[in-house]
Design a protein around this motif. Structure first.
Motif, PDB file in Angstrom:
ATOM      1  N   PHE A 153       4.780   1.948   1.454  1.00 16.87           N
ATOM      2  CA  PHE A 153       5.856   2.361   0.551  1.00 16.87           C
ATOM      3  C   PHE A 153       6.474   3.669   1.030  1.00 16.87           C
ATOM      4  O   PHE A 153       7.699   3.820   1.038  1.00 16.87           O
ATOM      5  CB  PHE A 153       5.304   2.507  -0.872  1.00 16.87           C
ATOM      6  CG  PHE A 153       6.354   2.788  -1.913  1.00 16.87           C
ATOM      7  CD1 PHE A 153       7.133   1.765  -2.432  1.00 16.87           C
ATOM      8  CD2 PHE A 153       6.554   4.074  -2.384  1.00 16.87           C
ATOM      9  CE1 PHE A 153       8.094   2.020  -3.410  1.00 16.87           C
ATOM     10  CE2 PHE A 153       7.508   4.344  -3.358  1.00 16.87           C
ATOM     11  CZ  PHE A 153       8.286   3.308  -3.864  1.00 16.87           C
ATOM     12  N   ALA A 154       5.626   4.629   1.444  1.00 13.84           N
ATOM     13  CA  ALA A 154       6.116   5.927   1.903  1.00 13.84           C
ATOM     14  C   ALA A 154       6.947   5.789   3.173  1.00 13.84           C
ATOM     15  O   ALA A 154       7.909   6.537   3.378  1.00 13.84           O
ATOM     16  CB  ALA A 154       4.945   6.876   2.140  1.00 13.84           C
ATOM     17  N   GLU A 157      -4.647  -2.667  -7.367  1.00 13.88           N
ATOM     18  CA  GLU A 157      -4.606  -2.033  -8.695  1.00 13.88           C
ATOM     19  C   GLU A 157      -4.009  -2.977  -9.737  1.00 13.88           C
ATOM     20  O   GLU A 157      -4.510  -3.074 -10.859  1.00 13.88           O
ATOM     21  CB  GLU A 157      -3.793  -0.746  -8.652  1.00 13.88           C
ATOM     22  CG  GLU A 157      -4.462   0.397  -7.927  1.00 13.88           C
ATOM     23  CD  GLU A 157      -3.621   1.657  -7.934  1.00 13.88           C
ATOM     24  OE1 GLU A 157      -2.979   1.948  -8.976  1.00 13.88           O
ATOM     25  OE2 GLU A 157      -3.591   2.330  -6.895  1.00 13.88           O
ATOM     26  N   THR A 183       8.916   0.765  -8.324  1.00 10.27           N
ATOM     27  CA  THR A 183       7.697   1.513  -8.599  1.00 10.27           C
ATOM     28  C   THR A 183       6.599   0.957  -7.705  1.00 10.27           C
ATOM     29  O   THR A 183       6.426  -0.260  -7.629  1.00 10.27           O
ATOM     30  CB  THR A 183       7.278   1.356 -10.079  1.00 10.27           C
ATOM     31  OG1 THR A 183       8.330   1.859 -10.899  1.00 10.27           O
ATOM     32  CG2 THR A 183       5.994   2.098 -10.375  1.00 10.27           C
ATOM     33  N   ASN A 184       5.865   1.837  -7.047  1.00  9.96           N
ATOM     34  CA  ASN A 184       4.785   1.402  -6.163  1.00  9.96           C
ATOM     35  C   ASN A 184       3.450   1.424  -6.894  1.00  9.96           C
ATOM     36  O   ASN A 184       2.984   2.470  -7.323  1.00  9.96           O
ATOM     37  CB  ASN A 184       4.728   2.304  -4.921  1.00  9.96           C
ATOM     38  CG  ASN A 184       3.615   1.923  -3.974  1.00  9.96           C
ATOM     39  OD1 ASN A 184       2.835   2.769  -3.563  1.00  9.96           O
ATOM     40  ND2 ASN A 184       3.538   0.676  -3.603  1.00  9.96           N
ATOM     41  N   ILE A 185       2.881   0.248  -7.066  1.00 14.89           N
ATOM     42  CA  ILE A 185       1.510   0.101  -7.542  1.00 14.89           C
ATOM     43  C   ILE A 185       0.864  -0.907  -6.592  1.00 14.89           C
ATOM     44  O   ILE A 185       1.245  -2.085  -6.591  1.00 14.89           O
ATOM     45  CB  ILE A 185       1.431  -0.405  -8.996  1.00 14.89           C
ATOM     46  CG1 ILE A 185       2.252   0.489  -9.935  1.00 14.89           C
ATOM     47  CG2 ILE A 185      -0.034  -0.454  -9.449  1.00 14.89           C
ATOM     48  CD1 ILE A 185       2.343  -0.032 -11.362  1.00 14.89           C
ATOM     49  N   PRO A 186      -0.078  -0.460  -5.759  1.00 15.10           N
ATOM     50  CA  PRO A 186      -0.678  -1.371  -4.783  1.00 15.10           C
ATOM     51  C   PRO A 186      -1.295  -2.616  -5.415  1.00 15.10           C
ATOM     52  O   PRO A 186      -1.774  -2.602  -6.558  1.00 15.10           O
ATOM     53  CB  PRO A 186      -1.753  -0.514  -4.111  1.00 15.10           C
ATOM     54  CG  PRO A 186      -1.241   0.885  -4.248  1.00 15.10           C
ATOM     55  CD  PRO A 186      -0.576   0.904  -5.611  1.00 15.10           C
ATOM     56  N   GLU A 216       0.848  -1.199   0.000  1.00 17.34           N
ATOM     57  CA  GLU A 216       0.000   0.000   0.000  1.00 17.34           C
ATOM     58  C   GLU A 216       0.883   1.248   0.000  1.00 17.34           C
ATOM     59  O   GLU A 216       2.036   1.213   0.441  1.00 17.34           O
ATOM     60  CB  GLU A 216      -0.924   0.000   1.226  1.00 17.34           C
ATOM     61  CG  GLU A 216      -1.931  -1.142   1.216  1.00 17.34           C
ATOM     62  CD  GLU A 216      -2.854  -1.111   0.011  1.00 17.34           C
ATOM     63  OE1 GLU A 216      -3.358  -0.019  -0.342  1.00 17.34           O
ATOM     64  OE2 GLU A 216      -3.089  -2.182  -0.587  1.00 17.34           O
ATOM     65  N   GLU A 217       0.334   2.352  -0.475  1.00 20.08           N
ATOM     66  CA  GLU A 217       1.099   3.602  -0.593  1.00 20.08           C
ATOM     67  C   GLU A 217       1.699   4.036   0.742  1.00 20.08           C
ATOM     68  O   GLU A 217       2.826   4.537   0.784  1.00 20.08           O
ATOM     69  CB  GLU A 217       0.212   4.701  -1.167  1.00 20.08           C
ATOM     70  CG  GLU A 217      -0.174   4.463  -2.609  1.00 20.08           C
ATOM     71  CD  GLU A 217      -1.168   5.481  -3.151  1.00 20.08           C
ATOM     72  OE1 GLU A 217      -1.569   6.410  -2.419  1.00 20.08           O
ATOM     73  OE2 GLU A 217      -1.545   5.335  -4.324  1.00 20.08           O
ATOM     74  N   GLU A 218       0.972   3.837   1.830  1.00 20.09           N
ATOM     75  CA  GLU A 218       1.468   4.226   3.164  1.00 20.09           C
ATOM     76  C   GLU A 218       2.690   3.401   3.548  1.00 20.09           C
ATOM     77  O   GLU A 218       3.646   3.918   4.126  1.00 20.09           O
ATOM     78  CB  GLU A 218       0.374   4.047   4.232  1.00 20.09           C
ATOM     79  CG  GLU A 218      -0.881   4.852   4.001  1.00 20.09           C
ATOM     80  CD  GLU A 218      -1.847   4.208   2.990  1.00 20.09           C
ATOM     81  OE1 GLU A 218      -1.882   2.960   2.854  1.00 20.09           O
ATOM     82  OE2 GLU A 218      -2.548   4.971   2.310  1.00 20.09           O
ATOM     83  N   HIS A 252      11.093   2.163   1.496  1.00 18.69           N
ATOM     84  CA  HIS A 252      11.100   1.453   0.220  1.00 18.69           C
ATOM     85  C   HIS A 252      12.514   1.391  -0.344  1.00 18.69           C
ATOM     86  O   HIS A 252      13.403   2.093   0.111  1.00 18.69           O
ATOM     87  CB  HIS A 252      10.147   2.102  -0.789  1.00 18.69           C
ATOM     88  CG  HIS A 252      10.510   3.505  -1.143  1.00 18.69           C
ATOM     89  ND1 HIS A 252      10.078   4.590  -0.413  1.00 18.69           N
ATOM     90  CD2 HIS A 252      11.270   4.005  -2.142  1.00 18.69           C
ATOM     91  CE1 HIS A 252      10.549   5.693  -0.942  1.00 18.69           C
ATOM     92  NE2 HIS A 252      11.291   5.373  -2.002  1.00 18.69           N
TER      93      HIS A 252
END
Length: 134
Positions: free
Chosen positions: A62-63, A77, A71-74, A58-60, A66
């Motif tokens: 990754f933030a 998706e 590349t972050n794609i949850p 999830e983006e959180e 990482h």
């Protein structure tokens, strides 16, 4: 009767523990690499331009931390629509352990990706001891 009940109960426990084990996750025809192998590859050769590095957390997550170059794609998706990914490149898939990565890989195979172009990082970022960005 008590003995039979006890035996059945023990058999049920064994079946449940085997069926729920994360360590038995299968990657099928997909490639595997350990987090240590990923770290060595990055430290010795750098990120390979011929590979696509995908972090499906999830983006959180990754933030928070990482590996630079991923590349972050949850997961949701990618599983919904993998068309945003290159089909002609090896895709290195990373998550926290490897469970989501395996699920994403299986979904990509179902979407028509060649399993030989998919590599699961076993142990995930939680086992990766190399440099991370926060």
């Amino acid at each position: 009767m008590k003995i039979i009940t006890s035996i059945l109960f023990l058999m049920l426990l064994v079946l449940l523990s085997v069926g729920c084990s994360d360590t038995d996750a299968e990657t099928g025809d997909m490639n595997e690499m350990t987090a240590d192998e990923l770290q060595s590859e990055i430290e010795e050769e750098g990120m390979d331009d011929e590979k696509y590095y995908l972090d499906v957390r999830e983006e959180e997550e990754f933030a928070e931390s990482h590996i630079s170059g991923f590349t972050n794609i949850p997961m949701a998706e990618v599983m919904e629509d993998g068309s945003q990914l290159p089909e002609d490149q090896e895709i290195v898939i990373l998550c926290n352990t490897q469970n989501r990565s395996i699920e994403v890989g299986e979904s990509l195979v179902d979407q028509g990706f060649d399993p030989e172009n998919l590599t699961i990082v076993m142990g995930g970022i939680s086992s990766y001891e190399g440099e991370k960005e926060e």
